[in-house]
Design a protein around this motif. Structure first.
Motif, short mmCIF file in Angstrom:
data_model
loop_
_atom_site.label_atom_id
_atom_site.label_comp_id
_atom_site.label_asym_id
_atom_site.label_seq_id
_atom_site.Cartn_x
_atom_site.Cartn_y
_atom_site.Cartn_z
N LYS A 200 -17.12 -14.43 -31.21
CA LYS A 200 -16.32 -13.35 -31.78
C LYS A 200 -15.40 -13.94 -32.83
N THR A 201 -15.40 -13.34 -34.01
CA THR A 201 -14.51 -13.75 -35.09
C THR A 201 -13.69 -12.54 -35.51
N LYS A 202 -12.76 -12.75 -36.39
CA LYS A 202 -11.98 -11.60 -36.85
C LYS A 202 -12.81 -10.69 -37.75
N PHE B 68 -18.72 -17.96 -42.63
CA PHE B 68 -18.11 -18.61 -41.47
C PHE B 68 -19.20 -19.13 -40.53
N ARG B 69 -20.20 -18.28 -40.24
CA ARG B 69 -21.30 -18.67 -39.36
C ARG B 69 -22.04 -19.90 -39.91
N LYS C 41 -18.22 -13.23 -42.90
CA LYS C 41 -18.74 -13.51 -41.56
C LYS C 41 -19.93 -14.47 -41.64
#
Length: 85
Positions: free
Chosen positions: A71-73, A30-31, A27
Motif C-alpha cells: 500500500k502506498t499513498k 514508485f513500484r 505509482k
C-alpha cells in the motif's frame, strides 16, 4: 530541481491528461524503483549480477520471485520480490 528530475517530469507530463494519470504514473514509478532496489540488493547479497555465469553452481542462486501487494499513498501496487536458495 535537478536536470534528471526535470527530464523525468517532462517525460511523464507528455503522457498525462488528468490528475489520475499523474497519480498512476507516480505509482508505477514508485513500484519500478522499489523493484530495482530489490534486484540490486539481491545482486549484492549473491555477489553476482542476474544472468551472470559466475553464479552457476555457486551454492546460492536466484530462485524466482514472491509477489507482494504493498500500500502506498498512491494506492495499492504489486511488486515481485526476488528469492534465493
Amino acid at each position: 530541481m535537478s536536470t534528471k528530475s526535470n527530464l523525468l517530469a517532462k517525460e511523464l507530463a507528455k503522457e498525462c491528461r488528468s490528475v489520475e494519470d499523474v497519480q498512476e504514473h507516480l505509482k508505477n514509478l514508485f513500484r519500478d524503483t522499489i523493484q530495482e532496489i530489490f534486484e540490486a540488493e539481491m545482486d549484492e547479497h549473491l555477489g553476482y549480477n542476474k544472468h551472470s555465469s559466475s553464479g552457476d553452481h555457486s551454492g546460492n542462486s536466484r530462485n524466482g520471485y514472491n509477489r507482494k501487494t504493498i500500500k502506498t499513498k498512491y494506492g495499492e501496487t504489486t511488486i515481485d520480490i526476488p528469492r534465493d536458495r
